[in-house]
Motif scaffolding. Structure first.
Motif, PDB file in Angstrom:
ATOM      1  N   ASN A  95       0.803  -1.061  -0.146  1.00  0.00           N
ATOM      2  CA  ASN A  95      -0.010   0.025  -0.101  1.00  0.00           C
ATOM      3  C   ASN A  95       0.611   1.229   0.109  1.00  0.00           C
ATOM      4  O   ASN A  95       1.902   1.314   0.880  1.00  0.00           O
ATOM      5  N   MET A  96       0.541   2.288  -0.893  1.00  0.00           N
ATOM      6  CA  MET A  96       1.179   3.301  -0.786  1.00  0.00           C
ATOM      7  C   MET A  96       0.138   4.605  -0.850  1.00  0.00           C
ATOM      8  O   MET A  96      -0.950   4.475  -1.375  1.00  0.00           O
ATOM      9  N   PHE A  97       0.707   5.813  -0.647  1.00  0.00           N
ATOM     10  CA  PHE A  97      -0.103   7.214  -0.031  1.00  0.00           C
ATOM     11  C   PHE A  97       0.383   8.261  -0.579  1.00  0.00           C
ATOM     12  O   PHE A  97       1.566   8.296  -0.331  1.00  0.00           O
ATOM     13  N   TRP A  98      -0.442   9.109  -1.109  1.00  0.00           N
ATOM     14  CA  TRP A  98       0.100  10.491  -1.026  1.00  0.00           C
ATOM     15  C   TRP A  98      -0.870  11.319  -0.243  1.00  0.00           C
ATOM     16  O   TRP A  98      -2.165  11.465  -0.135  1.00  0.00           O
ATOM     17  N   TYR A  99       0.223  12.185   0.632  1.00  0.00           N
ATOM     18  CA  TYR A  99      -0.646  13.281   1.456  1.00  0.00           C
ATOM     19  C   TYR A  99      -0.232  14.589   0.967  1.00  0.00           C
ATOM     20  O   TYR A  99       0.869  14.580   0.447  1.00  0.00           O
ATOM     21  N   ARG A 100      -0.971  15.648   1.399  1.00  0.00           N
ATOM     22  CA  ARG A 100      -0.715  17.009   1.252  1.00  0.00           C
ATOM     23  C   ARG A 100      -0.656  17.719   2.508  1.00  0.00           C
ATOM     24  O   ARG A 100      -1.391  17.286   3.666  1.00  0.00           O
ATOM     25  N   GLN A 101       0.423  18.354   2.898  1.00  0.00           N
ATOM     26  CA  GLN A 101       0.519  18.788   4.313  1.00  0.00           C
ATOM     27  C   GLN A 101       0.794  20.592   3.929  1.00  0.00           C
ATOM     28  O   GLN A 101       1.666  21.037   3.544  1.00  0.00           O
ATOM     29  N   ASP A 102      -0.364  21.185   4.831  1.00  0.00           N
ATOM     30  CA  ASP A 102      -0.170  22.622   4.827  1.00  0.00           C
ATOM     31  C   ASP A 102      -0.168  23.132   6.322  1.00  0.00           C
ATOM     32  O   ASP A 102      -0.932  22.434   7.215  1.00  0.00           O
ATOM     33  N   PRO A 103       0.488  24.225   6.433  1.00  0.00           N
ATOM     34  CA  PRO A 103       0.428  24.755   7.932  1.00  0.00           C
ATOM     35  C   PRO A 103      -0.814  25.134   8.632  1.00  0.00           C
ATOM     36  O   PRO A 103      -1.875  25.477   7.613  1.00  0.00           O
TER      37      PRO A 103
END
Lengths: 113, 116
Positions: free
Chosen positions: A31-39
Motif C-alpha cells: 500500500n502506498m499513499f500521497w498526502y498533502r501537508q499545509d500549515p
C-alpha cells in the motif's frame, strides 16, 4: 530499514503545467499513499493504492490523479497545476492490510507560480 | 468519519521540563492511534503507536503516551525535554475497517518550541 524516496525535495512549476511527483519504496510494500501537508491543516490524504494499477480517492482528490504501474512506484500527477496546489507533498507506504505503521518519504515542497 | 483534534497549535517548554501534548480523537470503535514527529525539513517519524492492550505505551526518544477511552484522548508525554525535541508533532488515527490500508487521519499538529 524501509526506504521511501521522493524524486525531488523542491520543485517550482508554472500555473497550467503538468506536474509529476514520484515516490519509490524499496521494501515490497503493498500500500502506498500521497498526502498533502499545509500549515495549520496537518496532513490530508489525496489518493492511495493497495495494488498495482489500483487506486482509491482520499479526502482531497480534486485536481490530482495517480499512477501505479509498478509495485514500488507511486506517482502523483497534477494535470494542470494551480497556485492553490502549492504545498508540501508526502508519500508513505505500509506492508499491507493490518500493518498500519506508515513509513514516510522526506517530502516534496512544490511551489506553483 | 474519524477525526483528530490537537488543541494546542504551539507549546513552549523550557529545556529539562516535562512535556504533555494533547490529542483527542473521534472514532466509533477502538481506534488505532499514533504519534509522529517531524523535524524541520524532514519526513514524519513514528514515535509510538497504540493498537490494544496496555493503555500506557512507550516509544522512542523517551516518549510515552496514554490511551484513555473515557476521555477519547491519547496524550503524549516526556519527563524531561531536550533542545533536539523541538519539532512538529502529529497525532493520527487509523480505522479498523480499512486495516490500515486506507490511510490515517491526522491532527493539525502541535509545534513544540524549547527554551534554553
Amino acid at each position: 530499514d524501509v526506504k521511501v524516496t521522493q524524486s525531488s525535495r523542491y520543485l517550482v512549476k508554472r500555473t497550467g503545467e503538468k506536474v509529476f511527483l514520484e515516490c519509490v519504496q524499496d521494501m515490497d510494500h503493498e500500500n502506498m499513499f500521497w498526502y498533502r501537508q499545509d500549515p495549520g491543516l496537518g496532513l490530508r490524504l489525496i489518493y492511495f493504492s493497495y495494488d498495482v494499477k489500483m487506486k482509491e480517492k482520499g479526502d482531497i482528490p480534486e485536481g490530482y490523479s495517480v499512477s501505479r504501474e509498478k509495485k514500488e512506484r507511486f506517482s502523483l500527477i497534477l494535470e494542470s497545476a494551480s497556485t492553490n496546489q502549492t504545498s508540501m507533498y508526502l508519500c508513505a507506504s505500509i506492508t499491507g492490510t493490518g500493518a498500519y505503521e506508515q513509513y514516510f518519504g522526506p517530502g516534496t515542497r512544490l511551489t506553483v507560480t | 468519519a474519524q477525526s483528530v483534534t490537537q488543541p494546542d497549535i504551539h507549546i513552549t517548554v523550557s529545556e529539562g521540563a516535562s512535556l504533555e501534548l494533547r490529542c483527542n480523537y473521534s472514532y466509533g470503535a477502538t481506534p488505532y492511534l499514533f504519534w509522529y514527529v517531524q523535524s524541520p525539513g524532514q519526513g514524519l517519524q513514528l514515535l509510538l503507536k497504540y493498537f490494544s492492550g496496555d493503555t500506557l505505551v512507550q516509544g522512542i526518544k523517551g516518549f510515552e503516551a496514554e490511551f484513555k477511552r473515557s476521555q477519547s484522548s491519547f496524550n503524549l508525554r516526556k519527563p524531561s525535554v531536550h533542545w533536539s525535541d523541538a519539532a512538529e508533532y502529529f497525532c493520527a488515527v487509523g480505522s479498523h475497517s480499512g486495516g490500515g490500508a486506507d490511510g490515517l487521519t491526522f491532527g493539525k499538529g502541535t509545534h513544540l518550541i524549547i527554551q534554553p
